[in-house]
Design a protein around this motif. Structure first.
Motif, mmCIF file in Angstrom:
data_model
loop_
_atom_site.group_PDB
_atom_site.id
_atom_site.type_symbol
_atom_site.label_atom_id
_atom_site.label_comp_id
_atom_site.label_asym_id
_atom_site.label_seq_id
_atom_site.Cartn_x
_atom_site.Cartn_y
_atom_site.Cartn_z
ATOM 1 N N GLY B 73 0.823 -1.207 0.000
ATOM 2 C CA GLY B 73 0.000 0.000 0.000
ATOM 3 C C GLY B 73 0.858 1.258 0.000
ATOM 4 N N PHE B 74 1.922 1.248 0.807
ATOM 5 C CA PHE B 74 2.833 2.405 0.888
ATOM 6 C C PHE B 74 3.571 2.580 -0.445
ATOM 7 C CE2 PHE B 74 6.283 4.581 3.634
ATOM 8 C CZ PHE B 74 5.537 5.747 3.732
ATOM 9 N N GLU B 75 3.911 1.460 -1.069
ATOM 10 C CA GLU B 75 4.597 1.517 -2.373
ATOM 11 C C GLU B 75 3.735 2.174 -3.438
ATOM 12 O OE1 GLU B 75 6.050 -2.128 -3.971
ATOM 13 O OE2 GLU B 75 7.844 -2.104 -2.686
ATOM 14 N N ALA B 76 2.407 2.072 -3.277
ATOM 15 C CA ALA B 76 1.516 2.655 -4.283
ATOM 16 C C ALA B 76 1.566 4.183 -4.254
ATOM 17 C CB ALA B 76 0.089 2.167 -4.058
ATOM 18 N N LEU B 77 2.220 4.758 -3.198
ATOM 19 C CA LEU B 77 2.337 6.223 -3.096
ATOM 20 C C LEU B 77 3.711 6.732 -3.512
ATOM 21 C CD1 LEU B 77 0.621 6.728 0.401
ATOM 22 C CD2 LEU B 77 -0.424 6.789 -1.880
ATOM 23 N N MET B 78 4.659 5.808 -3.739
ATOM 24 C CA MET B 78 6.060 6.210 -3.956
ATOM 25 C C MET B 78 6.743 5.312 -4.983
ATOM 26 S SD MET B 78 7.580 6.825 -0.145
ATOM 27 C CE MET B 78 7.695 5.103 0.356
ATOM 28 N N ALA B 265 10.333 -6.163 -10.588
ATOM 29 C CA ALA B 265 9.291 -7.062 -10.091
ATOM 30 C C ALA B 265 7.969 -6.330 -9.874
ATOM 31 C CB ALA B 265 9.753 -7.711 -8.786
ATOM 32 N N ARG B 266 8.023 -5.090 -9.419
ATOM 33 C CA ARG B 266 6.805 -4.302 -9.193
ATOM 34 C C ARG B 266 6.969 -2.942 -9.870
ATOM 35 N NH1 ARG B 266 8.564 -6.277 -4.907
ATOM 36 N NH2 ARG B 266 9.019 -4.321 -3.856
#
Lengths: 119, 369
Positions: B73-78, B265-266
């Motif tokens: 979820g945090f990765e979706a912001l950065m 990978a993401r």
């Protein structure tokens, strides 16, 4: 010695006036790292921005306190701007001016008046 | 209407130390102490400086559906690899917007069962709202307001802090650890080795005074904090980076790990991915560069840059670097003028003066790797 509201001091030496900034001003500026001086033999008018002083924090100007001619500048400040913090009332004078009429100096504050002004 | 200035928990300590208090990010903060900016700066590089950075935002993100869901979820912001950050480590991050600009830059740490995030003071309320809006399903967003944040920086920082908490000596750059009430990371924003210490506000003054009793430790104000970070080539949010600058333009591509880049990978999946991935592939049209004015006149923020007669960019941070003993600056220029050694001109008080594109950091960093 006389003082301006812009925190300069003026000292009469014969027929010229030596100009520097007060201890109060040098403390407020903080560590001075750059000084730009006016050219010798230029005519300046009271209120003209004729010197630049930059501290670590910010840049500010020194205004010509009176009308007159710049007859000498203190080149030592260019190589050693920190002198402005070390000895603002002595070795760190900025420039000398020749005035047509020295009586204009009577309009400035004396030391006690300046102390009240900054209190 | 003028906003009323807030006072931080250590306000009385700063006043008693002779701090000159000025408004900053809505708070009354010490810009300098009696030693002055120059001495404070040089002392930090020579021994150790103590900074009160309690104005910054401290946030704990507690997982609602496990750490993996929180990290994703945090990765979706950065554009940053959060999932790959192991427990006990901290990383630099950036919230981006849909246009690929930067909403804020931050530090985040994996503390096993939660993430700890430190954001800029001026952005903290917006950041907390941003996290609550986007992480509500996966995290409890706790805005910590009862802890101080201190930074102890410089070559003697380890010895000074280890005198109080010996276990910090074993930490390496970007390690984090919890020692009783102390939340410690081996990091900072000066280019020096050092620590950032979060602790309960009620203990902060006594803790700060214990550090300041040591002859190597001096209190350092915001003035020297700014000249130290500028010499280290580090960005100041709202000046060197903002909602219009992309991480690639800002030279922060080192903060974008392989997992989030094309082929990773993401890859993608963060706000502004289209622009940021394109700029990574093709290069940005402008770049943040280090600048060294010739001569002694500092070039400040806002100084216009010229190549020949053409205006080509602007300085975003600039001043005098006490350790390099010369004026230094950073700013944005077109990519074709961003090579080290390129000579441009900066306009200072109506005069065009030469300034050369230079490598950063201006002063070598001394992180304990």
């Amino acid at each position: 010695m006389k003082f301006t509201k812009e925190h300069e001091w003026l000292r009469v030496e014969g027929d010229v006036v030596v100009v520097g900034i007060t201890e109060h001003a040098s403390e407020a500026l903080g560590d001075v790292v750059f000084v730009e001086l006016p050219e010798v033999e230029t005519q300046v008018g009271a209120g003209d921005e004729i010197c630049v002083i930059e501290s670590v924090k910010a840049a500010s100007d020194i205004l010509a306190p009176v009308d007159g001619e710049i007859v000498a500048v203190n080149e030592k400040l260019v190589d050693n701007p920190g002198l402005v913090n070390e000895d603002p009332l002595g070795a760190a004078w900025f420039f000398k001016m020749k005035l047509d009429d020295l009586s204009v100096l009577d309009t400035f504050m004396d030391e006690d008046e300046y102390k009240d002004f900054i209190a | 209407m003028a906003e009323e200035l807030l006072r931080l928990g250590l306000h009385d300590l700063h006043v008693s130390l002779g701090g000159k208090m000025v408004p900053f990010a809505g708070y009354e903060m010490a810009v300098q102490y009696p030693a002055g900016v120059m001495k404070e700066h040089l002392h930090t590089r020579a021994a150790a400086g103590l900074f009160d950075v309690s104005h910054m935002g401290q946030v704990v993100l507690r997982p609602k559906k496990g750490m993996e869901a929180l990290c994703l979820g945090f990765e979706a912001l950065m554009p940053v690899d959060v999932l790959g950050l192991v427990e006990g480590r901290q990383r630099y991050g950036l919230f981006t917007n849909e246009a690929g600009g930067i909403l804020d830059d931050l530090m985040f740490a994996n503390r096993g069962d939660h993430l700890f995030v430190v954001v800029n003071a001026a952005c903290k309320h917006a950041d907390v709202a941003h996290m609550r809006a986007h992480l509500g399903d996966v995290a409890e967003v706790e805005f910590i307001q009862d802890r101080a944040l201190l930074a102890l920086q410089g070559p003697q920082a380890e010895a000074a802090l280890a005198w109080i908490e010996p276990r910090v000596a074993a930490m390496k750059f970007m390690d984090v650890g919890v020692f009783g009430d102390l939340w410690v990371s081996r990091s900072g924003y000066t280019g020096e080795d050092g620590f950032e210490i979060s602790l309960p506000m009620a203990q902060a003054e006594a803790f700060a005074r214990r550090l300041l009793e040591m002859p190597d430790v001096l209190p350092i104000g915001l003035g020297a904090r700014d000249s130290l970070r500028l010499e280290a080539g580090l960005c100041l949010y709202g000046h060197d980076i903002d909602t219009t600058t992309s991480p690639v333009e800002a030279g922060l591509t080192w903060a974008i790990q392989k997992a989030r880049k094309a082929g990773g990978a993401r890859a993608g999946g963060f706000p502004g991915a289209e622009r940021i991935l394109r700029e990574l592939a093709e290069g940005p049209s402008r770049r943040r560069v280090g600048l060294r004015p010739e001569g002694r006149a500092p070039m400040r923020e806002g100084t216009a840059l010229f190549s020949g007669d053409a205006p080509v960019g602007v300085i975003t941070s600039g001043g005098f670097g006490p350790s390099v003993n010369a004026p230094i600056a950073m700013g944005y220029v077109p990519a074709n003028l961003s090579k080290t050694g390129t000579t441009l001109e900066g306009e200072v008080r109506g005069k065009r003066l030469p300034v050369t594109v230079a490598d950063m950091p201006f002063n070598p960093t001394t992180y304990k790797r």
